[in-house]
Scaffold this active site. Structure first.
Site, PDB file in Angstrom:
ATOM      1  N   ASP A  10       0.883  -1.172   0.000  1.00 56.51           N
ATOM      2  CA  ASP A  10       0.000   0.000   0.000  1.00 56.51           C
ATOM      3  C   ASP A  10       0.919   1.220   0.000  1.00 56.51           C
ATOM      4  OD1 ASP A  10      -2.167   1.838   0.731  1.00 56.51           O
ATOM      5  OD2 ASP A  10      -1.226   1.808   2.706  1.00 56.51           O
ATOM      6  N   ASP A  12      -0.132   5.200   0.965  1.00 55.22           N
ATOM      7  CA  ASP A  12      -0.349   6.174   2.041  1.00 55.22           C
ATOM      8  C   ASP A  12      -0.358   5.505   3.407  1.00 55.22           C
ATOM      9  OD1 ASP A  12      -2.363   7.930  -0.217  1.00 55.22           O
ATOM     10  OD2 ASP A  12      -0.629   8.783   0.802  1.00 55.22           O
TER      11      ASP A  12
END
Ligand code: XBP
Length: 270
Positions: A10, A12
């Site tokens: 991922d 953020d």
């Protein structure tokens, strides 16, 4: 024994601790538009139950009910707000020097040296990803990743597993050869829904959240001189998340019985 063939990161909150900058960009947008909305850190921790900044603002406005009347149709207004927020976020990225979270570069270098492939799977825009990573990595960093899936390629936001399914399709790998690394409940849900064993690295906004179904929950990936702190582990003791830990996660017994608790009221306002 399954062989670890890829790590799907991922972005953020996982690659870098970006959510505080996002929060600041949201609040500056509200001021610029004369809205008396104030997303405090506590409120933002709740709002992270909604992936997608536009969707987050839309849901927040809907939850206000009669207290808020948008100047135009809410969908269109949330798109306009989000365009403004994204521009402010990229300015904040350009002015600050946000670094990588502990262990991210170490694990990426270890994976590349061992021939373990890499992918990114995020609900934010591709422009946000490149604006974040271009100053931090060599010019050819995108070649490190066999798949970079963003909100530009897959509109459906986490907890939908769409970004992870697309990453697996581009990698041409089954889920049981890969491990995902996430930071939020929505990200964990998305990765698990794609059949991926998942490691969660928490941060200020998510450290109090529960992550049922995660193979390992730590405060960061760790460095040799900066051990991580383990919240929950199905892979035994961990001080630093390396390929060995990912291989243990991949081959640990499947986590079948777990339930996600419904999060804040905002999630029902979408
Ligand atoms: C994080 C998100 C994004 C950011 C805000 O995506 O949910 O919505 O919070 O960015 P991920 P945008 O964890 O999948 O990287 O305003 O561009 O959505």
């Amino acid at each position: 024994m399954q062989t670890l063939q890829a790590i799907i990161f991922d972005v953020d909150g996982t690659i870098a601790d970006t959510e505080e900058l996002h929060r600041q960009a949201f609040n500056r947008t509200f001021v610029d538009y004369g809205l008396d909305w104030d997303w405090t850190r506590a409120r933002y921790a709740e709002l992270l139950c909604i992936s997608g900044g536009r969707e987050r603002m839309y849901a927040y406005a809907r939850a206000l009910g009669a207290e808020f009347t948008p100047p135009t149709e809410l969908e269109r207004f949330s798109i306009e707000l989000h365009r403004h927020k994204t521009a402010l976020y990229r300015e904040l990225l350009a002015t600050g020097r946000l670094g990588l979270r502990p262990g991210v570069r170490r694990l990426i270098d270890e994976a590349r040296a061992a021939g373990v492939r890499l992918a990114l799977a995020t609900s934010t825009a591709r422009g946000n990803v490149t604006q974040l990573l271009n100053p931090l990595w060599p010019a050819d960093w995108q070649n490190w990743f066999d798949a970079i899936v963003t909100a530009d390629e897959v509109a459906e936001k986490k907890p939908s597993n769409a970004v992870y399914r697309e990453a697996l399709r581009l990698l041409d790998l089954p889920a049981d050869r890969c491990v995902a690394i996430e930071d939020t409940v929505n990200g964990l849900r998305a990765a698990r829904a794609a059949g991926l064993k998942t490691i969660v690295t928490t941060h200020y906004f998510t450290e109090l959240h529960a992550f049922p179904g995660a193979s390992l929950v730590v405060d960061h990936l760790g460095e040799p001189n900066l051990p991580c702190r383990v919240t929950t582990s199905r892979v035994g003791p961990v001080s630093c998340v390396d390929l060995g830990v990912l291989r243990r996660a991949l081959n640990a017994p499947e986590v079948t019985r777990f339930r996600f608790h419904s999060s804040a009221a905002y999630a029902t306002a979408l």
